[in-house]
Design a protein around this motif. Structure first.
Motif, PDB file in Angstrom:
ATOM      1  N   MET A   2       0.843  -1.192   0.000  1.00 24.47           N
ATOM      2  CA  MET A   2       0.000   0.000   0.000  1.00 24.47           C
ATOM      3  C   MET A   2       0.880   1.244   0.000  1.00 24.47           C
ATOM      4  SD  MET A   2      -3.177   0.908   2.516  1.00 24.47           S
ATOM      5  CE  MET A   2      -2.150   1.099   3.966  1.00 24.47           C
ATOM      6  N   THR A   3       0.732   2.098  -1.021  1.00 28.29           N
ATOM      7  CA  THR A   3       1.562   3.286  -1.145  1.00 28.29           C
ATOM      8  C   THR A   3       1.042   4.449  -0.309  1.00 28.29           C
ATOM      9  OG1 THR A   3       0.308   3.923  -3.124  1.00 28.29           O
ATOM     10  CG2 THR A   3       2.333   2.645  -3.452  1.00 28.29           C
ATOM     11  N   ASN A   4      -0.265   4.527  -0.083  1.00 25.69           N
ATOM     12  CA  ASN A   4      -0.819   5.569   0.762  1.00 25.69           C
ATOM     13  C   ASN A   4      -2.113   5.064   1.390  1.00 25.69           C
ATOM     14  OD1 ASN A   4      -3.153   6.298  -1.023  1.00 25.69           O
ATOM     15  ND2 ASN A   4      -1.487   6.858  -2.413  1.00 25.69           N
ATOM     16  N   LEU A   5      -2.678   5.871   2.271  1.00 26.46           N
ATOM     17  CA  LEU A   5      -3.848   5.448   3.036  1.00 26.46           C
ATOM     18  C   LEU A   5      -5.061   5.233   2.148  1.00 26.46           C
ATOM     19  CD1 LEU A   5      -4.705   4.889   5.939  1.00 26.46           C
ATOM     20  CD2 LEU A   5      -5.378   7.271   6.144  1.00 26.46           C
ATOM     21  N   PHE A   6      -5.217   6.067   1.101  1.00 31.27           N
ATOM     22  CA  PHE A   6      -6.409   5.992   0.271  1.00 31.27           C
ATOM     23  C   PHE A   6      -6.385   4.804  -0.688  1.00 31.27           C
ATOM     24  CE2 PHE A   6      -5.934  10.533   1.271  1.00 31.27           C
ATOM     25  CZ  PHE A   6      -7.104  10.703   1.989  1.00 31.27           C
ATOM     26  N   SER A   7      -5.202   4.272  -0.982  1.00 30.26           N
ATOM     27  CA  SER A   7      -5.130   3.141  -1.904  1.00 30.26           C
ATOM     28  C   SER A   7      -5.727   1.876  -1.313  1.00 30.26           C
ATOM     29  CB  SER A   7      -3.669   2.879  -2.298  1.00 30.26           C
ATOM     30  OG  SER A   7      -2.907   2.498  -1.170  1.00 30.26           O
ATOM     31  N   THR A 173     -12.725   1.102   6.180  1.00 32.35           N
ATOM     32  CA  THR A 173     -11.476   0.411   5.854  1.00 32.35           C
ATOM     33  C   THR A 173     -10.577   0.273   7.070  1.00 32.35           C
ATOM     34  OG1 THR A 173     -11.592   1.277   3.599  1.00 32.35           O
ATOM     35  CG2 THR A 173      -9.476   0.426   4.332  1.00 32.35           C
ATOM     36  N   LEU A 174     -10.460   1.348   7.838  1.00 34.17           N
ATOM     37  CA  LEU A 174      -9.591   1.304   9.017  1.00 34.17           C
ATOM     38  C   LEU A 174     -10.108   0.316  10.052  1.00 34.17           C
ATOM     39  CD1 LEU A 174      -8.759   5.102   9.462  1.00 34.17           C
ATOM     40  CD2 LEU A 174      -7.273   3.303   8.596  1.00 34.17           C
ATOM     41  N   LEU A 175     -11.421   0.296  10.255  1.00 34.40           N
ATOM     42  CA  LEU A 175     -11.984  -0.663  11.208  1.00 34.40           C
ATOM     43  C   LEU A 175     -11.838  -2.094  10.689  1.00 34.40           C
ATOM     44  CD1 LEU A 175     -15.241   1.130  12.426  1.00 34.40           C
ATOM     45  CD2 LEU A 175     -13.179   0.686  13.739  1.00 34.40           C
ATOM     46  N   GLY A 176     -12.019  -2.275   9.376  1.00 28.60           N
ATOM     47  CA  GLY A 176     -11.876  -3.613   8.817  1.00 28.60           C
ATOM     48  C   GLY A 176     -10.458  -4.137   8.911  1.00 28.60           C
ATOM     49  N   ASN A 177      -9.464  -3.241   8.800  1.00 30.72           N
ATOM     50  CA  ASN A 177      -8.072  -3.676   8.873  1.00 30.72           C
ATOM     51  C   ASN A 177      -7.647  -4.073  10.287  1.00 30.72           C
ATOM     52  OD1 ASN A 177      -7.682  -3.265   6.150  1.00 30.72           O
ATOM     53  ND2 ASN A 177      -6.885  -1.187   6.397  1.00 30.72           N
ATOM     54  N   THR A 178      -8.421  -3.656  11.287  1.00 36.05           N
ATOM     55  CA  THR A 178      -8.091  -4.042  12.663  1.00 36.05           C
ATOM     56  C   THR A 178      -8.626  -5.425  13.024  1.00 36.05           C
ATOM     57  OG1 THR A 178     -10.087  -2.965  13.537  1.00 36.05           O
ATOM     58  CG2 THR A 178      -8.077  -1.626  13.402  1.00 36.05           C
ATOM     59  N   GLY A 179      -9.472  -6.011  12.153  1.00 30.64           N
ATOM     60  CA  GLY A 179     -10.061  -7.315  12.446  1.00 30.64           C
ATOM     61  C   GLY A 179      -9.058  -8.425  12.703  1.00 30.64           C
TER      62      GLY A 179
END
Length: 224
Positions: A2-7, A173-179
């Motif tokens: 991932m190059t940046n947060l939005f990608s 996305t941020l919540l899903g990545n913490t799963g």
């Protein structure tokens, strides 16, 4: 990587080095025409009721020419609403969360309204620069403020839609990545929160489409 947060919510689709993400905006051409060949269903009835509600709202603002002029704004509302909802599905590019698309919609509309107003209703446009009852000493400042307000309208239209769509998708996305790193007993709470946020995003998709279309209608009514 991932190059940046939005990608994280912009899937990359490349075939022969061609970026095909923006083709998602044309998926409606394969889906929507089916309603004209099928027996009207409940979904069609709901959609027509929504369109009639939007038309009644536009009719108040556009006046006697609403039948002819409201078509473009109803089409704009439908197009943005479709792309907003399409972005809620996994692995589908959300075109309405990018300034490339929102500015492409807002800037030509604003330029058209301004050109029509200044060429056909010049005196009416000048009166808009000075609100009624403004003291003489404040008139130059009011002209400057109103001019700046008119110039930033396409930017505010585009940024409002983009920011609202990005904010919800980014939170999901941020919540899903913490799963994967959460304990098992907290996964159920995370799923409930994600579902609630998804319902909220569905409401935001409708509201932002309506806001974009209704503000465009207001800008149109000011120059006529």
């Amino acid at each position: 990587m991932m190059t940046n947060l939005f990608s994280s919510f912009d899937p990359s689709t490349n075939i022969m080095n061609l970026n095909l993400n923006w083709l998602s905006t044309f998926l409606g051409l394969m889906i929507l025409p089916m309603i004209y060949w099928l027996i009207p269903s409940r979904w069609n009835i709901i959609w027509m009721k929504l369109i009639m509600f939007i038309y009644k709202e536009f009719k108040i603002l556009l006046g006697p020419m609403s039948v002819n002029n409201s078509l473009i704004f109803i089409s704009l509302f439908s197009y943005i609403l479709f792309n907003n909802f399409l972005g809620l599905f996994p692995y589908i590019f959300t075109s309405s969360s990018h300034l490339t698309m929102t500015l492409t919609l807002a800037l030509p509309l604003w330029l058209t309204f301004m050109m029509f107003g200044w060429f056909n209703h010049t005196q009416h446009m000048f009166t808009h620069l000075v609100p009624l009852g403004t003291p003489s000493i404040l008139m130059p400042f009011m002209v400057l403020i109103e001019t700046i307000s008119n110039l930033i309208r396409p930017g505010t239209l585009a940024v409002r839609l983009t920011a609202n769509m990005i904010a919800g998708h980014l939170l999901l996305t941020l919540l899903g990545n913490t799963g994967p790193i959460m304990p098992n007993f907290l996964i159920m709470f995370l799923l409930i929160i994600q579902i609630l946020l998804l319902v909220l995003e569905m409401a935001v998709a409708v509201i932002q489409s309506y806001v974009f279309a209704i503000l465009s209608t207001l800008y149109s009514s000011e120059v006529s």
